[in-house]
Design a protein around this motif. Structure first.
Motif, mmCIF file in Angstrom:
data_model
loop_
_atom_site.group_PDB
_atom_site.id
_atom_site.type_symbol
_atom_site.label_atom_id
_atom_site.label_comp_id
_atom_site.label_asym_id
_atom_site.label_seq_id
_atom_site.Cartn_x
_atom_site.Cartn_y
_atom_site.Cartn_z
ATOM 1 N N GLY A 60 -9.359 49.135 5.674
ATOM 2 C CA GLY A 60 -8.342 50.080 6.133
ATOM 3 C C GLY A 60 -8.896 51.120 7.088
ATOM 4 N N GLN A 61 -10.096 51.617 6.778
ATOM 5 C CA GLN A 61 -10.725 52.614 7.656
ATOM 6 C C GLN A 61 -10.990 52.036 9.048
ATOM 7 N N ARG A 62 -11.469 50.784 9.104
ATOM 8 C CA ARG A 62 -11.741 50.165 10.403
ATOM 9 C C ARG A 62 -10.452 49.958 11.193
ATOM 10 N N ILE A 63 -9.393 49.551 10.503
ATOM 11 C CA ILE A 63 -8.105 49.377 11.181
ATOM 12 C C ILE A 63 -7.610 50.710 11.713
ATOM 13 N N ARG A 64 -7.655 51.752 10.881
ATOM 14 C CA ARG A 64 -7.195 53.079 11.307
ATOM 15 C C ARG A 64 -8.005 53.569 12.506
ATOM 16 N N GLN A 65 -9.314 53.421 12.442
ATOM 17 C CA GLN A 65 -10.182 53.873 13.529
ATOM 18 C C GLN A 65 -9.835 53.179 14.838
ATOM 19 N N LEU A 66 -9.675 51.870 14.803
ATOM 20 C CA LEU A 66 -9.339 51.129 16.023
ATOM 21 C C LEU A 66 -7.934 51.462 16.511
ATOM 22 N N ARG A 67 -7.007 51.639 15.584
ATOM 23 C CA ARG A 67 -5.636 52.009 15.968
ATOM 24 C C ARG A 67 -5.643 53.330 16.722
ATOM 25 N N ILE A 68 -6.369 54.302 16.204
ATOM 26 C CA ILE A 68 -6.448 55.623 16.832
ATOM 27 C C ILE A 68 -7.164 55.536 18.183
ATOM 28 N N GLN A 69 -8.252 54.752 18.252
ATOM 29 C CA GLN A 69 -8.973 54.570 19.521
ATOM 30 C C GLN A 69 -8.079 53.956 20.589
ATOM 31 N N ASN A 70 -7.113 53.155 20.154
ATOM 32 C CA ASN A 70 -6.188 52.511 21.085
ATOM 33 C C ASN A 70 -4.930 53.340 21.317
ATOM 34 N N ASP A 71 -4.928 54.574 20.823
ATOM 35 C CA ASP A 71 -3.821 55.518 21.019
ATOM 36 C C ASP A 71 -2.485 55.026 20.476
ATOM 37 N N TYR A 72 -2.529 54.339 19.328
ATOM 38 C CA TYR A 72 -1.296 53.927 18.667
ATOM 39 C C TYR A 72 -0.998 54.856 17.501
ATOM 40 N N CYS A 90 -5.841 41.865 14.727
ATOM 41 C CA CYS A 90 -6.987 41.534 15.590
ATOM 42 C C CYS A 90 -6.552 41.356 17.034
ATOM 43 N N ARG A 91 -5.451 40.651 17.224
ATOM 44 C CA ARG A 91 -4.966 40.410 18.591
ATOM 45 C C ARG A 91 -4.573 41.730 19.250
ATOM 46 N N GLN A 92 -3.833 42.577 18.536
ATOM 47 C CA GLN A 92 -3.344 43.823 19.120
ATOM 48 C C GLN A 92 -4.483 44.802 19.407
ATOM 49 N N LEU A 93 -5.506 44.796 18.562
ATOM 50 C CA LEU A 93 -6.625 45.727 18.725
ATOM 51 C C LEU A 93 -7.801 45.100 19.477
ATOM 52 N N ASN A 94 -7.629 43.834 19.906
ATOM 53 C CA ASN A 94 -8.670 43.129 20.657
ATOM 54 C C ASN A 94 -10.015 43.179 19.928
ATOM 55 N N THR A 95 -9.988 42.737 18.679
ATOM 56 C CA THR A 95 -11.201 42.728 17.866
ATOM 57 C C THR A 95 -11.240 41.455 17.046
ATOM 58 N N SER A 96 -12.333 41.240 16.352
ATOM 59 C CA SER A 96 -12.488 40.031 15.542
ATOM 60 C C SER A 96 -12.119 40.304 14.083
ATOM 61 N N ALA A 97 -11.767 39.232 13.387
ATOM 62 C CA ALA A 97 -11.500 39.340 11.952
ATOM 63 C C ALA A 97 -12.783 39.729 11.214
ATOM 64 N N ASP A 98 -13.933 39.239 11.681
ATOM 65 C CA ASP A 98 -15.203 39.616 11.052
ATOM 66 C C ASP A 98 -15.398 41.127 11.078
ATOM 67 N N TYR A 99 -15.046 41.745 12.199
ATOM 68 C CA TYR A 99 -15.214 43.193 12.268
ATOM 69 C C TYR A 99 -14.246 43.892 11.305
ATOM 70 N N LEU A 142 -12.761 42.745 8.595
ATOM 71 C CA LEU A 142 -13.035 42.457 7.189
ATOM 72 C C LEU A 142 -14.399 42.937 6.713
ATOM 73 N N PHE A 143 -15.429 42.776 7.542
ATOM 74 C CA PHE A 143 -16.789 43.041 7.086
ATOM 75 C C PHE A 143 -17.543 44.089 7.888
ATOM 76 N N GLY A 144 -16.962 44.557 8.986
ATOM 77 C CA GLY A 144 -17.644 45.543 9.827
ATOM 78 C C GLY A 144 -18.695 44.921 10.718
ATOM 79 N N THR A 145 -18.677 43.592 10.858
ATOM 80 C CA THR A 145 -19.661 42.865 11.648
ATOM 81 C C THR A 145 -19.269 42.895 13.116
ATOM 82 N N LYS A 146 -20.150 43.425 13.921
ATOM 83 C CA LYS A 146 -19.920 43.431 15.367
ATOM 84 C C LYS A 146 -20.300 42.075 15.928
ATOM 85 N N PRO A 147 -19.539 41.572 16.919
ATOM 86 C CA PRO A 147 -19.894 40.289 17.538
ATOM 87 C C PRO A 147 -21.275 40.346 18.173
ATOM 88 N N GLN A 148 -21.984 39.225 18.134
ATOM 89 C CA GLN A 148 -23.324 39.158 18.707
ATOM 90 C C GLN A 148 -23.296 39.221 20.226
#
Length: 109
Positions: free
Chosen positions: A11-23, A58-67, A69-75
């Motif tokens: 939830g924290q990662r979703i909120r953070q990305l939502r705010i970064q995307n000005d939603y 993921c599609r709306q925030l242009n991020t991966s499910a790994d990020y 769900l697990f906080g994993t940044k793409p390599q």
């Protein structure tokens, strides 16, 4: 059996990305077709989410499910990250190259 996912961190990662995307919560909930209350519960770690909702997030925030769900940044760097490192000359060369590829594709279609 122990839960693999920490819903609070998801939830924290979703909120953070939502705010970064000005939603706002209202706008983001509308875009991913869920209620504001449900989005709030997800962001507060009170509710999990379906695969469909995860995919929409993921599609709306242009991020991966790994990020999410697990906080994993793409390599690998994303195309946008890579483009941000290019000089004007490199961008112009890339555009010319892509234009040539498109022209060749049209000829062979």
């Amino acid at each position: 059996m122990e839960d693999i996912l920490d819903k609070s961190k998801v939830g924290q990662r979703i909120r953070q990305l939502r705010i970064q995307n000005d939603y706002t919560q209202a706008k983001f909930a509308e875009l991913i077709d869920i209620s504001i209350n449900f989005l709030s519960e997800i962001e507060n770690g009170k509710k999990g989410l379906s695969q469909d909702t995860l995919a929409k997030i993921c599609r709306q925030l242009n991020t991966s499910a790994d990020y999410i769900l697990f906080g994993t940044k793409p390599q690998q760097n994303s195309l946008i990250d890579l483009a941000n490192t290019l000089t004007i000359e490199e961008i112009e060369t890339t555009i010319r190259y892509l234009d040539s590829l498109i022209a060749m594709k049209k000829i062979h279609s």
